[in-house]
Every structure is written in structure tokens, then in C-alpha cells.
Design a protein around this motif. Structure first.
Motif, mmCIF file in Angstrom:
data_model
loop_
_atom_site.group_PDB
_atom_site.id
_atom_site.type_symbol
_atom_site.label_atom_id
_atom_site.label_comp_id
_atom_site.label_asym_id
_atom_site.label_seq_id
_atom_site.Cartn_x
_atom_site.Cartn_y
_atom_site.Cartn_z
ATOM 1 N N MET A 45 17.576 66.455 56.258
ATOM 2 C CA MET A 45 16.650 67.533 55.933
ATOM 3 C C MET A 45 15.238 67.064 56.300
ATOM 4 O O MET A 45 14.841 65.960 55.962
ATOM 5 C CB MET A 45 16.738 67.848 54.438
ATOM 6 N N ASN A 46 14.491 67.955 56.957
ATOM 7 C CA ASN A 46 13.144 67.577 57.360
ATOM 8 C C ASN A 46 12.134 67.935 56.268
ATOM 9 O O ASN A 46 12.456 68.588 55.280
ATOM 10 C CB ASN A 46 12.771 68.204 58.710
ATOM 11 N N LEU A 47 10.894 67.510 56.484
ATOM 12 C CA LEU A 47 9.823 67.701 55.514
ATOM 13 C C LEU A 47 9.611 69.175 55.180
ATOM 14 O O LEU A 47 9.574 69.553 54.009
ATOM 15 C CB LEU A 47 8.524 67.094 56.053
ATOM 16 N N ARG A 48 9.497 70.015 56.170
ATOM 17 C CA ARG A 48 9.205 71.436 55.936
ATOM 18 C C ARG A 48 10.318 72.126 55.152
ATOM 19 O O ARG A 48 10.055 72.915 54.247
ATOM 20 C CB ARG A 48 8.945 72.143 57.259
ATOM 21 N N THR A 49 11.556 71.810 55.483
ATOM 22 C CA THR A 49 12.680 72.408 54.765
ATOM 23 C C THR A 49 12.705 71.936 53.312
ATOM 24 O O THR A 49 12.930 72.736 52.397
ATOM 25 C CB THR A 49 14.010 72.056 55.463
ATOM 26 N N ALA A 50 12.452 70.652 53.100
ATOM 27 C CA ALA A 50 12.434 70.111 51.738
ATOM 28 C C ALA A 50 11.312 70.756 50.922
ATOM 29 O O ALA A 50 11.518 71.130 49.760
ATOM 30 C CB ALA A 50 12.277 68.589 51.775
ATOM 31 N N ILE A 51 10.141 70.917 51.525
ATOM 32 C CA ILE A 51 9.019 71.531 50.809
ATOM 33 C C ILE A 51 9.316 73.001 50.506
ATOM 34 O O ILE A 51 9.111 73.467 49.379
ATOM 35 C CB ILE A 51 7.703 71.376 51.603
ATOM 36 N N LYS A 52 9.827 73.733 51.471
ATOM 37 C CA LYS A 52 10.157 75.149 51.237
ATOM 38 C C LYS A 52 11.226 75.290 50.154
ATOM 39 O O LYS A 52 11.149 76.185 49.304
ATOM 40 C CB LYS A 52 10.619 75.811 52.530
ATOM 41 N N THR A 53 12.215 74.420 50.165
ATOM 42 C CA THR A 53 13.270 74.447 49.139
ATOM 43 C C THR A 53 12.674 74.164 47.770
ATOM 44 O O THR A 53 12.969 74.863 46.787
ATOM 45 C CB THR A 53 14.380 73.441 49.475
#
Length: 137
Positions: free
Chosen positions: A1-9
């Protein structure tokens, strides 16, 4: 999982948890099933829930800064320190939820464990990912 996906989640989950806390304040959800079943009256509930909502809002703004969705009013280092503090809190909260009096709250151990993993991913993402995210906005 990348940074943007983790933050959005994380943003989605924390927003959902914040709505949950508002549901407790407005007595849509009974407070007896939260806080390990330890709250004794409405006054305690209002204090605990208000603090929780404020902390969640602060966390949301920290995530928004980390993801470069809003202006960086805190240094990257400060944002990372705040995220480390939240990682520790989520880890401790996971343990606390496992020992809660209600089964409902014991289920929240899964959520706080997921929070811990997501914050870990966010903190361990390469700085180049953060820089690239910042340049997109």
C-alpha cells in the motif's frame, strides 16, 4: 500500500469514527457500550466524547498535511512526531480494547490495530512519495 492510499484510508476511517463519537453525544448510540463500559453519567460522556472528537479532528488535519491536501502549517518533522504519538496511542488503545468490558468495544481492537498498521505505513513511506504528493497539489 502506498502513502496516498494509506492516508485516504485513514481519513475515511477516522471520519467514520468521528461520526460515531457524534452519534454517542447525540445519544443515537448508548455510551454504556463505549469507553470500556466505565462511564457513569452523561457529564462524563460529554467530556470524553468531546475530547475524542477534538483529537480525531486534530489527527485528520495532521493526515491532510502529511498527504499535502492542505497547507503545511507544521514542519514535516513535527507532523511525523505527531504520527508517532498516534501510533503509540493506537497500539495502547488496541490493548485496552481487548480488555474492555463490552464485546462491542472489544471489536474495536481490530479497528485500532488497522489504524496502527496504516500509520506505520504512512510513517515508513519514502520521503520521495511525500515530495511527489506535495508537488501534485
Amino acid at each position: 500500500m502506498n502513502l496516498r492510499t494509506a492516508i485516504k484510508t485513514m481519513l475515511l476511517l477516522v471520519t467514520t469514527v468521528t461520526v460515531f463519537h457524534f452519534c454517542i453525544i447525540f445519544k443515537i448510540i448508548p455510551y454504556e457500550i463505549t469507553w470500556g463500559g466505565r462511564l457513569k453519567n452523561d457529564a462524563e460522556m460529554y467530556v470524553f466524547e468531546s475530547v475524542s472528537i477534538l483529537i480525531n479532528i486534530f489527527f485528520i488535519f495532521t493526515l491532510l498535511m502529511k498527504g499535502s491536501y492542505i497547507k503545511q502549517v507544521l514542519s514535516v518533522r513535527t507532523v511525523n512526531v505527531i504520527l508517532w504519538v498516534f501510533l503509540i496511542l493506537f497500539g495502547l488503545n488496541t490493548i485496552g480494547n481487548l480488555f474492555a468490558k463490552t464485546n462491542f468495544e472489544k471489536l474495536f481492537a481490530v479497528l485500532t490495530l488497522a489504524f496502527s498498521v496504516l500509520v506505520w505505513i504512512i510513517l515508513k513511506a519514502k520521503n520521495t512519495e511525500h515530495t511527489a504528493a506535495y508537488k501534485r497539489h
